[in-house]
Design an enzyme around this catalytic site. Structure first.
Site, PDB file in Angstrom:
ATOM      1  N   HIS A 246     -37.902   5.325 -13.939  1.00  0.00           N
ATOM      2  CA  HIS A 246     -37.974   6.950 -13.737  1.00  0.00           C
ATOM      3  C   HIS A 246     -38.315   6.566 -12.370  1.00  0.00           C
ATOM      4  O   HIS A 246     -39.641   5.945 -11.913  1.00  0.00           O
ATOM      5  CB  HIS A 246     -38.740   7.032 -14.207  1.00  0.00           C
ATOM      6  CG  HIS A 246     -39.262   8.448 -14.617  1.00  0.00           C
ATOM      7  ND1 HIS A 246     -38.500  10.154 -14.780  1.00  0.00           N
ATOM      8  CD2 HIS A 246     -40.758   9.095 -14.026  1.00  0.00           C
ATOM      9  CE1 HIS A 246     -39.213  11.191 -14.180  1.00  0.00           C
ATOM     10  NE2 HIS A 246     -40.301  10.153 -13.873  1.00  0.00           N
TER      11      HIS A 246
ATOM     12  N   ALA B 243      -9.166   1.776  -3.596  1.00  0.00           N
ATOM     13  CA  ALA B 243      -8.895   0.794  -3.169  1.00  0.00           C
ATOM     14  C   ALA B 243      -8.957  -0.408  -3.931  1.00  0.00           C
ATOM     15  O   ALA B 243      -8.465  -1.857  -4.224  1.00  0.00           O
ATOM     16  CB  ALA B 243      -9.667   0.734  -1.630  1.00  0.00           C
TER      17      ALA B 243
ATOM     18  N   GLY C  55       0.862  -0.873  -0.008  1.00  0.00           N
ATOM     19  CA  GLY C  55       0.042  -0.290  -0.198  1.00  0.00           C
ATOM     20  C   GLY C  55       0.765   1.080  -0.173  1.00  0.00           C
ATOM     21  O   GLY C  55       2.102   1.336  -0.281  1.00  0.00           O
ATOM     22  N   SER C  56       0.342   2.487   0.468  1.00  0.00           N
ATOM     23  CA  SER C  56       1.280   4.130   0.462  1.00  0.00           C
ATOM     24  C   SER C  56       0.683   4.594   1.860  1.00  0.00           C
ATOM     25  O   SER C  56      -0.111   4.154   2.712  1.00  0.00           O
ATOM     26  CB  SER C  56       0.267   4.556  -0.537  1.00  0.00           C
ATOM     27  OG  SER C  56      -1.179   4.599  -0.261  1.00  0.00           O
TER      28      SER C  56
ATOM     29  N   GLY D 221      -3.565  21.204   0.947  1.00  0.00           N
ATOM     30  CA  GLY D 221      -3.945  20.590  -0.759  1.00  0.00           C
ATOM     31  C   GLY D 221      -5.129  19.927  -0.396  1.00  0.00           C
ATOM     32  O   GLY D 221      -6.369  19.340   0.089  1.00  0.00           O
TER      33      GLY D 221
END
Length: 464
Positions: free
Chosen positions: A443, A320, A143-144, A179
């Site tokens: 609808h 993910a 992962g990170s 960020g």
């Protein structure tokens, strides 16, 4: 497979990619283990990422609807009182149930959980905690983690990352989000709804890098209307903490005079980096690229025989669901089958209010490849959005001008994250805009907006 190894497959990391790879490998009859150093399975996503953030987003939406008068407009008169401890409690409960569910699936599928941090001794020998195991195939799915901002210390009190932002014990008076990407906007939205003043500082001249240009501009307008202040084209050069207050020094990204702002909470969310440190990759002759990623071929093989890699640790979007699909594919490839992931059709979602979603090419990227046709439909004209008092946003369909094949779909809508699945499925099977336009939709539903946008591409719009 060979009997000289402890396992046929060892997966390093139990996030969405890792745990899925381990379960699928076991289902295919391979003796499988998964190394994970966390106390619970599920990786960043289930423990401190996707899942807990959505629990807070959902709860804060209800609070905001009650507090800002949205309920009152529907004839529901309430005076909300924030119980932040209970809100955190329901978040933790969701995490506990889901991570426990993964542990149950490991037991059900006979996956061995090796508890501890893993590092290579050689290509088939891995040290996990205090033990060493061997495997014919090793899948790196580590992962990170949060990208640090140089010179800024995250203390998880005043200056927090995404993990710390989920655990704040009180609503900040002023939160500065560094960020303007997905994580910053989602978590900034949570605390804005609960009463914080939120300022978002983004180095680029627009938020949500990588998203369609029109979507980025419209999202910026919507968030401003909700009360989030933006400082675009701006960089943070220093964060000084004094007690419970942080003073941020800001400068124009292009250069210019510095200014300062104060906040009692600073969220650093400038991106994520692949987790390769401490894996011992140098022992097996594997060198990450300039971005710290592990390169693989189409089948997720690395340059080292018997070593595979998936998820955030390889090139591609850090999502993910991408990792999950790669987890299934790599297990099937190891078992001698044909696991494939179409990386051109990976949807992305921002779980703000309204949600923002896209799949395929942006209009800008599509035009670089050739002539295109574009159709748009405003959610204001969608009957379900109208009755739900959800007028913000639109759906945009981008198609090749010659073949009519859909190249990208982008939308802002309250349920855009669910709507985008239809677009992804259509694109996976090579649909044209006419295919979508002539598919009967129930609808009233928000998804009719995708049909209407596709009809606009064909030149036959009905409701606009």
């Amino acid at each position: 497979m060979a009997d000289e190894f402890d396992f046929d497959v060892l997966v390093i990391g139990a996030g969405p990619g890792g745990y899925v790879a381990a379960i699928r490998a076991a289902q295919l009859g391979l003796k499988t283990a998964c190394a994970e150093s966390r106390e619970t399975l599920g990786g960043t996503c289930l423990n401190v990422g996707c899942i807990p953030s959505k629990a807070m987003l959902h709860a804060s939406e209800y609070y905001d609807a009650a507090a800002n008068g949205a309920f009152a407009k529907l004839g529901i008169k309430v005076t909300p009182e924030l119980d932040l401890d209970t809100m955190h409690g329901q978040r933790r409960d969701a995490v506990k149930q889901l991570t426990g569910g993964i542990e149950f699936l490991f037991k059900k599928n006979k996956v061995t959980w090796l508890k501890g941090k893993a590092s290579f001794e050689d290509a088939h020998k891995v040290k996990v905690g205090d033990q060493t195991v061997t495997a014919k195939n090793v899948v790196i799915a580590t992962g990170s983690s949060v990208t640090p901002l140089p010179g800024v210390t995250i203390d998880q009190k005043v200056v927090v990352d995404s993990t710390g932002a989920l655990e704040l014990p009180k609503v900040p008076q002023h939160m500065v989000v560094i960020g303007g990407g997905v994580i910053g906007l989602e978590l900034g939205s949570v605390w804005r709804r609960l009463g914080a003043k939120v300022t978002c500082v983004e180095f680029l001249d627009q938020i949500l890098p990588g998203f369609d240009g029109e979507v980025r501009k419209e999202a910026n307008k919507i968030f401003k209307k909700q009360g989030i202040e933006f400082k675009l084209g701006t960089k943070v050069t220093n964060v000084a903490v004094n007690g419970d207050t942080a003073t941020l020094t800001l400068e124009p990204a292009a250069g210019g005079e510095a200014t300062t702002i104060e906040a009692d909470s600073v969220l650093v969310s400038i991106g994520r980096k692949p987790n390769t440190d401490g894996l011992g990759l140098e022992k097996i002759g594997l060198t990450p690229n300039q971005r710290g990623q592990i390169e693989t071929d189409h089948d997720f093989r690395t340059a080292v025989s018997g070593v595979w890699a998936i998820g955030d640790v390889i090139p591609g979007p850090m999502l993910a669901h991408k990792a999950e699909d790669e987890g299934i594919a790599v297990a099937e490839n190891i078992a001698g089958q044909h696991g494939i992931v179409n990386h051109d059709v990976i949807p992305s979602v921002v779980y703000t209010w309204p949600e923002i979603a896209g799949v395929g090419l942006t209009e800008e990227a599509a035009r670089e490849r050739g002539e295109v046709k574009v159709g748009k439909f405003p959610m204001l004209a969608n009957s379900r959005a109208k009755t739900n008092h959800e007028p913000d946003g639109f759906v945009k369909v981008i198609a090749d001008a010659k073949t009519d094949r859909v190249l990208g779909v982008w939308c802002i809508a309250s349920v855009a994250g669910t709507m985008i699945a239809q677009a992804a499925q259509a694109m996976e099977f090579g649909a044209t805009s006419e295919d979508i336009a002539y598919t009967c939709h129930a609808h009233p539903t928000h998804s009719e907006a995708i049909k209407e946008a596709a009809m606009a591409v064909t030149g036959k719009p009905i409701h606009i």
